[in-house]
Design an enzyme around this catalytic site. Structure first.
Site, PDB file in Angstrom:
ATOM      1  N   HIS A   1      -7.058   1.317  -6.993  1.00  0.00           N
ATOM      2  CA  HIS A   1      -7.422   0.588  -5.768  1.00  0.00           C
ATOM      3  C   HIS A   1      -8.252  -0.643  -6.156  1.00  0.00           C
ATOM      4  O   HIS A   1      -9.451  -0.730  -5.857  1.00  0.00           O
ATOM      5  CB  HIS A   1      -8.216   1.510  -4.857  1.00  0.00           C
ATOM      6  CG  HIS A   1      -8.291   1.046  -3.430  1.00  0.00           C
ATOM      7  ND1 HIS A   1      -7.703  -0.118  -2.972  1.00  0.00           N
ATOM      8  CD2 HIS A   1      -8.925   1.584  -2.339  1.00  0.00           C
ATOM      9  CE1 HIS A   1      -7.948  -0.264  -1.686  1.00  0.00           C
ATOM     10  NE2 HIS A   1      -8.681   0.756  -1.284  1.00  0.00           N
TER      11      HIS A   1
ATOM     12  N   CYS B   1     -16.018   3.776  -0.116  1.00  0.00           N
ATOM     13  CA  CYS B   1     -14.957   2.863   0.315  1.00  0.00           C
ATOM     14  C   CYS B   1     -14.480   3.135   1.738  1.00  0.00           C
ATOM     15  O   CYS B   1     -13.774   2.300   2.311  1.00  0.00           O
ATOM     16  CB  CYS B   1     -13.781   2.910  -0.662  1.00  0.00           C
ATOM     17  SG  CYS B   1     -12.917   4.492  -0.718  1.00  0.00           S
TER      18      CYS B   1
ATOM     19  N   GLN C   1     -10.472  -2.877  -3.554  1.00  0.00           N
ATOM     20  CA  GLN C   1     -11.745  -2.289  -3.157  1.00  0.00           C
ATOM     21  C   GLN C   1     -12.821  -2.561  -4.197  1.00  0.00           C
ATOM     22  O   GLN C   1     -13.980  -2.819  -3.856  1.00  0.00           O
ATOM     23  CB  GLN C   1     -11.586  -0.782  -2.953  1.00  0.00           C
ATOM     24  CG  GLN C   1     -12.858  -0.081  -2.506  1.00  0.00           C
ATOM     25  CD  GLN C   1     -13.309  -0.509  -1.125  1.00  0.00           C
ATOM     26  OE1 GLN C   1     -12.550  -0.406  -0.185  1.00  0.00           O
ATOM     27  NE2 GLN C   1     -14.542  -0.997  -1.003  1.00  0.00           N
TER      28      GLN C   1
ATOM     29  N   ARG D   1       0.892  -1.173   0.000  1.00  0.00           N
ATOM     30  CA  ARG D   1       0.000   0.000   0.000  1.00  0.00           C
ATOM     31  C   ARG D   1       0.921   1.210   0.000  1.00  0.00           C
ATOM     32  O   ARG D   1       1.604   1.496   0.996  1.00  0.00           O
ATOM     33  CB  ARG D   1      -0.904  -0.019   1.229  1.00  0.00           C
ATOM     34  CG  ARG D   1      -1.896   1.141   1.319  1.00  0.00           C
ATOM     35  CD  ARG D   1      -2.752   0.977   2.559  1.00  0.00           C
ATOM     36  NE  ARG D   1      -3.585   2.143   2.814  1.00  0.00           N
ATOM     37  CZ  ARG D   1      -4.828   2.307   2.395  1.00  0.00           C
ATOM     38  NH1 ARG D   1      -5.387   1.366   1.665  1.00  0.00           N
ATOM     39  NH2 ARG D   1      -5.523   3.388   2.686  1.00  0.00           N
TER      40      ARG D   1
END
Length: 303
Positions: free
Chosen positions: A132, A262, A135, A105
Site C-alpha cells: 500500500h 491508515c 498510504q 485497487r
C-alpha cells in the site's frame, strides 16, 4: 507515452525520486492553502479501477485529480469487462487509448504487474494484498509535518505483517528510518521482503514482543486485525490481541511519539479509544494527507 512513470511500490523507486514526489505534494498542499488554483493536469483523465471497496482511496484520488484540473473515470466490478473474462493485458491496452493514467485497487498484485507490462500510460498502485505505497507517502508526509525529518527515527509496527507492514519496510529503507516490527509468528511479514531490506542495508527487525518494539519509538503504527477478504476472524483476534496499542504501550515510546493508523479503525481491538482519540494521534492529518501525497504522485506520473 513511450516510458511511462509508474508508481507501483516504494522499492521500485529510488529515495531521491520519492522525496521529489513528497516535495511536490507538499508544494501543492501549500499552494492550495494559500488560495492558489494551479491546474497542471488540465485535460488529463485518470481511470480508477476498484476491485476492492474504498472510502479514502476513491475520494482522495478523485478530489485530487479534480483539484489538479483533470477528470476521472471510475470502474467498479460491475462497470468493466475485467471482471467478466477480459484479460488485464487487453484492459491495459484499451485504457491506454482513452485515458492518461490508471489507478488500480485490487487484491492480486499480479494484476498490477500485468497492467504495467501492457499499458502505455502510468499505472498507480492504489492498494494490493501485497502493498500500500500511497498510504506510506501520506504517513511520511504527516510525520514530517509534525516532527521534522523521519530519517534516523524509530518506527514501531505492531500487528499483522500485512500489505501496510510490507510498505513500511520499503519506506524504512528508502527514507532511512529504523523499523521494529512486532507480529505473531503466523502473521509475519514475507521473508523475501525482509531479505530485500537486509540487502539494501535497511535497519529493519521483526520480533514477537510489542513492548520491545514500542520502547523509545518515535512513531507507533498499527492496522485493523481483519481486512477485506480475511478469513477466520476469531482466530486472528486471538493471535493479535497481545499486539493491541493502548496507553501503557504508548507510554513506552518517547514522550513526543505519534500514533498512526491508515483507517478504518476498530476502537477496542487493534487500538484503544484512549489512544486513537488522544493527543498523540495524528490519524486525521494522516487521512487528509492521502489527498496531498497522491496529488504529488499524480503530478509526477503525468508531468
Amino acid at each position: 507515452m513511450s516510458n511511462p512513470k509508474h508508481f507501483l511500490d516504494l522499492d521500485r523507486l529510488d529515495a531521491q525520486t520519492l522525496r521529489r514526489i513528497l516535495d511536490l505534494g507538499g508544494d501543492l498542499k501549500r499552494a492550495r492553502a494559500e488560495g492558489g488554483d494551479d491546474k497542471p493536469l488540465h485535460g488529463k483523465t485518470l481511470a480508477m479501477i476498484f476491485e476492492k471497496p474504498s472510502t479514502r482511496t476513491r475520494v482522495s484520488f478523485e478530489v485530487g485529480m479534480v483539484q489538479l484540473g483533470g477528470h476521472v473515470v471510475i470502474l467498479g466490478d460491475q462497470d468493466s469487462q475485467l471482471g467478466r473474462g477480459e484479460t488485464v493485458a487487453d484492459t491495459a491496452r484499451v485504457l491506454s487509448r482513452y485515458v492518461n493514467a490508471i489507478m488500480i485497487r485490487t487484491d492480486d498484485p499480479q494484476k498490477l504487474v500485468e497492467l504495467e507490462q501492457h499499458a502505455d500510460i502510468p499505472v498507480i498502485n492504489g492498494l494490493t494484498d501485497r502493498s500500500h505505497p500511497c498510504q506510506l507517502m501520506a504517513d511520511i508526509m504527516t510525520y514530517e509535518e509534525h516532527r521534522g525529518p523521519i530519517a534516523g527515527r524509530t518506527v514501531a509496527w505492531c500487528g499483522d505483517g500485512n500489505n501496510m507492514a510490507v510498505s513500511y519496510i520499503h519506506a524504512a529503507v528508502r527514507f532511512g528510518f529504523a523499523l521494529r516490527l512486532a507480529c505473531p509468528e503466523a502473521l509475519a511479514v514475507p521473508a523475501d521482503v525482509l531479505a530485500w531490506a537486509a540487502r539494501e542495508g535497511g535497519d529493519v527487525t521483526q520480533g514477537k514482543d510489542a513492548d520491545a518494539a514500542c520502547a523509545d519509538a518515535d512513531l507507533i503504527v498499527t492496522d485493523t486485525w481483519v481486512s477485506m477478504g480475511d478469513e477466520d476472524a476469531g482466530k486472528r483476534h486471538n493471535m493479535l490481541q497481545p499486539f493491541q496499542i493502548d496507553a501503557r504501550r504508548m507510554a513506552l515510546a518517547k514522550d513526543d511519539a505519534l500514533f498512526m493508523h491508515c483507517l478504518p479503525a476498530h476502537r477496542g481491538e487493534e487500538v484503544t479509544a484512549e489512544v486513537i482519540d488522544g493527543p498523540r494521534s495524528v490519524i486525521w492529518d494522516e487521512a487528509e494527507n492521502r489527498l496531498h501525497a497522491q496529488k504529488g504522485i499524480l503530478a509526477w506520473c503525468l508531468s
